[in-house]
Design a protein around this motif. Structure first.
Motif, PDB file in Angstrom:
ATOM      1  N   GLY A  43       0.812  -1.210   0.000  1.00 19.07           N
ATOM      2  CA  GLY A  43       0.000   0.000   0.000  1.00 19.07           C
ATOM      3  C   GLY A  43       0.846   1.260   0.000  1.00 19.07           C
ATOM      4  N   VAL A  44       1.877   1.271   0.816  1.00 19.54           N
ATOM      5  CA  VAL A  44       2.769   2.438   0.876  1.00 19.54           C
ATOM      6  C   VAL A  44       3.450   2.652  -0.477  1.00 19.54           C
ATOM      7  CG1 VAL A  44       4.905   3.329   1.911  1.00 19.54           C
ATOM      8  CG2 VAL A  44       3.119   2.350   3.363  1.00 19.54           C
ATOM      9  N   LEU A  45       3.911   1.561  -1.095  1.00 17.14           N
ATOM     10  CA  LEU A  45       4.541   1.681  -2.411  1.00 17.14           C
ATOM     11  C   LEU A  45       3.554   2.198  -3.452  1.00 17.14           C
ATOM     12  CD1 LEU A  45       6.760  -1.534  -2.478  1.00 17.14           C
ATOM     13  CD2 LEU A  45       7.496   0.847  -2.185  1.00 17.14           C
ATOM     14  N   GLY A  46       2.297   1.758  -3.375  1.00 20.96           N
ATOM     15  CA  GLY A  46       1.270   2.264  -4.285  1.00 20.96           C
ATOM     16  C   GLY A  46       1.047   3.757  -4.113  1.00 20.96           C
ATOM     17  N   VAL A  47       0.991   4.210  -2.863  1.00 24.20           N
ATOM     18  CA  VAL A  47       0.816   5.641  -2.588  1.00 24.20           C
ATOM     19  C   VAL A  47       2.023   6.432  -3.107  1.00 24.20           C
ATOM     20  CG1 VAL A  47       0.645   7.371  -0.751  1.00 24.20           C
ATOM     21  CG2 VAL A  47      -0.744   5.285  -0.643  1.00 24.20           C
ATOM     22  N   ILE A  48       3.219   5.914  -2.878  1.00 29.46           N
ATOM     23  CA  ILE A  48       4.433   6.604  -3.353  1.00 29.46           C
ATOM     24  C   ILE A  48       4.445   6.666  -4.884  1.00 29.46           C
ATOM     25  CG2 ILE A  48       6.954   6.422  -3.530  1.00 29.46           C
ATOM     26  CD1 ILE A  48       6.894   5.315  -0.625  1.00 29.46           C
ATOM     27  N   LEU A  49       4.158   5.538  -5.526  1.00 32.10           N
ATOM     28  CA  LEU A  49       4.136   5.505  -6.989  1.00 32.10           C
ATOM     29  C   LEU A  49       3.095   6.477  -7.538  1.00 32.10           C
ATOM     30  CD1 LEU A  49       5.057   4.314  -9.675  1.00 32.10           C
ATOM     31  CD2 LEU A  49       3.402   2.475  -9.343  1.00 32.10           C
ATOM     32  N   GLY A  50       1.908   6.463  -6.956  1.00 31.31           N
ATOM     33  CA  GLY A  50       0.876   7.399  -7.379  1.00 31.31           C
ATOM     34  C   GLY A  50       1.296   8.841  -7.195  1.00 31.31           C
TER      35      GLY A  50
END
Length: 187
Positions: free
Chosen positions: A139-146
């Motif tokens: 989830g954190v990686l998804g937020v960072i990527l977004g």
């Protein structure tokens, strides 16, 4: 479950004669991959332009279908869908780079929302599962990527096209290799 049944001679010959089709697909895919790697922004715009053409065609067909006898869907919804397809298609054809960046921004928002949802889910089920930290990390990686994609949508587009280009290049090379293997069946 694979079976090792021998091919009949006629089937073997027929498959072997079509080796050039596999080769052609491989060459086109490999060339697309190389072009995407050499000039990703241009290829991203080209892909968006091609999708725009398809959207216009779908919008026209949708409008025609909306006024047919058996639309299958409410006429109002069909007209709305057709008009949205036409609008998107015209915008993508008129300014493909801008539309490509817009698509990246929509993906960025989706990454952020799905990342937050994963984090919330992991926290809620932490008592029930082991290693919930992996869900949180995802989830954190998804937020960072977004967030990165929102900050630099053209860079996100370029990275996406590069990944597509690498995939197309690898696929093309595998198809070329397979074509020469299949060619041996004709002899």
């Amino acid at each position: 479950m694979a079976t090792n049944l021998p091919l009949s001679d006629s089937l073997r010959h027929t498959v072997g004669r079509s080796w050039w089709v596999i080769l052609l697909f491989g060459i086109v895919s490999a060339l697309f991959g190389v072009m995407a790697l050499v000039n990703p922004l241009s290829m991203g715009a080209s892909l968006t332009w091609a999708i725009g053409i398809l959207a216009v065609a779908e919008g026209v067909v949708g409008l025609i279908g909306a006024f047919g006898k058996n639309a299958g869907v409410s006429r109002g919804w069909m007209v709305l869908y057709a008009l949205i397809s036409l609008a998107f298609g015209v915008m993508a054809i008129a300014n493909p780079v801008s539309m490509a960046a817009s698509i990246v921004m929509v993906m960025a928002v989706w990454f952020i929302v799905s990342g937050v949802m994963r984090i919330v889910f992991a926290i809620r089920v932490r008592e029930e599962i082991d290693n919930e930290w992996m869900l949180i990390l995802g989830g954190v990686l998804g937020v960072i990527l977004g967030g990165l994609m929102l900050a630099a949508p053209l860079a996100g587009l370029i990275v996406g096209v590069i990944w597509i280009g690498v995939g197309a290049l690898v696929y093309g090379l595998l198809q070329i290799f397979a074509a020469f293997k299949v060619r041996k069946l004709a002899s």
